[in-house]
Motif scaffolding. Sequence first.
Motif, short mmCIF file in Angstrom:
data_model
loop_
_atom_site.label_atom_id
_atom_site.label_comp_id
_atom_site.label_asym_id
_atom_site.label_seq_id
_atom_site.Cartn_x
_atom_site.Cartn_y
_atom_site.Cartn_z
N SER A 181 0.84 -1.20 0.00
CA SER A 181 0.00 0.00 0.00
C SER A 181 0.88 1.26 0.00
O SER A 181 2.02 1.24 0.44
N LEU A 182 0.31 2.32 -0.53
CA LEU A 182 1.06 3.57 -0.65
C LEU A 182 1.32 4.16 0.74
O LEU A 182 0.52 3.95 1.67
N PRO A 183 2.43 4.91 0.92
CA PRO A 183 2.69 5.51 2.23
C PRO A 183 1.58 6.50 2.58
O PRO A 183 1.00 7.15 1.68
N GLU A 184 1.29 6.54 3.81
CA GLU A 184 0.17 7.40 4.23
C GLU A 184 0.49 8.87 4.01
O GLU A 184 1.63 9.30 4.23
N ARG A 185 -0.53 9.62 3.58
CA ARG A 185 -0.31 11.05 3.31
C ARG A 185 -0.14 11.78 4.66
O ARG A 185 -1.00 11.68 5.55
N PRO A 186 0.95 12.55 4.85
CA PRO A 186 1.16 13.21 6.15
C PRO A 186 0.04 14.22 6.43
O PRO A 186 -0.47 14.86 5.51
N HIS A 187 -0.33 14.23 7.69
CA HIS A 187 -1.44 15.12 8.06
C HIS A 187 -0.91 16.30 8.87
O HIS A 187 -0.11 16.13 9.79
N LEU A 188 -1.37 17.50 8.51
CA LEU A 188 -0.87 18.70 9.23
C LEU A 188 -1.94 19.15 10.23
O LEU A 188 -3.07 19.46 9.85
N ASP A 189 -1.56 19.08 11.46
CA ASP A 189 -2.53 19.42 12.51
C ASP A 189 -2.06 20.70 13.22
O ASP A 189 -1.10 20.66 13.99
N LEU A 190 -2.71 21.82 12.91
CA LEU A 190 -2.28 23.08 13.54
C LEU A 190 -3.33 23.53 14.55
O LEU A 190 -4.49 23.76 14.19
N ASP A 191 -2.92 23.61 15.77
CA ASP A 191 -3.83 24.04 16.85
C ASP A 191 -3.86 25.57 16.90
O ASP A 191 -2.80 26.20 16.88
#
Length: 412
Positions: free
Chosen positions: A6-16
């Motif tokens: 499976s493809l590498p997971e797309r990085p998620h940007l979490d800005l508080d």
Amino acid sequence: MSRSPSLPERPHLDLDPDMSDAERLSALRQHVERMIEVNRELDQRLQSADDRHAELVEEVEQMKARNEALKTASYYIATVEELTDDGVIIKQHGNNQEVLTEFAPTIDRDAIEPGDRVAINDSFAVQTILDDETDARAQAMEVVESPTVTYDDIGGIDEQVREVREAVEQPLENPEMFEKVGIDPPSGVLLYGPPGTGKTMLAKAVANETNASFIKMAGSELVQKFIGEGARLVRDLFKLAAEREPVVIFIDEIDAVASKRTDSKTSGDAEVQRTMMQLLSEMDGFDDRGEIRIIAATNRFDMLDEAILRPGRFDRLIEVPKPAVEGRRRILDIHTRDMNVADDVDLDALAEELDDYSGADIASLTTEAGMFAIRDERTEVTEADFEAAHEKLANVEESGTGPISGFTDYQY
Ligand SMILES: Nc1ncnc2c1ncn2[C@@H]1O[C@H](COP(=O)(O)OP(=O)(O)OP(=O)(O)O)[C@@H](O)[C@H]1O
């Protein structure tokens, strides 16, 4: 098919929203680094997919080339003489022409050695390496270690059996008799006569009686099936015989390789001539023949080149005709001895009726009669079955295919 990982997971940007600017900057940096990492991984994946694609394209090309090669109408046979930096030197069978040529892309050059037999196309490119299974020597010769036919299985040609025994059996079993008397035994025996009269059986029975192996080669196959290889196969035949003494060599349809010279200069004729010359030279160079006897057979005595009948070659001629009535009676006996024949069957009368039948025709008649019984779900073969079989075979004859064995009016 294997599944791609499976493809590498797309990085998620979490800005508080409560983050300070410094924290935000750090989170963004980390995100960019992860993105770069994923990108590198995807690049690698793409690269290996490209490589695989290139491999598959090459495989398809090879298969296409192979397909083309297979579609090419016919090949010639050649033997590899030498592998050089400029290509491969081959010698074409038949015309002995030497050619410097190339391999088709499908051929693994490392798998070839001088002496290998190969198939070449019209432009001489090597298309296939011939392996043992396609080796003409194995196909062209029937080798029987110990044939089971006995003289008792042969009917109606007692005189011919006696003559063959004298010419073949005596020299194998009693060579010193010939020495003492001071004569050379006959070199080769030629059996001539219509098809299906027991010539092959006779040769096999002699081999059986003398505990010799039996090697058969058909003249017609030498020139029709193994074009360009006749002379080599004749040489191989004698070589094989020398390895297997005692042996009876049987050359069937010898007329195919030893017919009278024609004026035509076609290469086919030249090829036949070469095969015959090889046969003659093998026989001539065979003074101390040891325990090898040669029997040939033909239905076309009239066609034979006299060169093969000279002393020291086929110098004992034995005619094997169709059987007369007593012979037919004996052959009927032989072919019905394991049959469940009803009391009403009169084999004497049947033998009278089977005028012009060869031994092979009589064998077919008895089998046909048995088939009629089986069709009727009977285990006993009756007079009516023989009559029906006789009628059926007579119809075959009338319909133009000739008496069952196809023999019509050969001059022999
Ligand atoms: N004289 C015979 N006695 C008994 N059976 C025979 C005789 N002649 C022929 N047959 C039968 O016919 C079959 C074919 O005979 P065979 O192959 O010996 O004939 P041939 O003369 O060599 O024929 P061809 O010239 O066609 O090669 C034998 O297997 C046998 O069943």
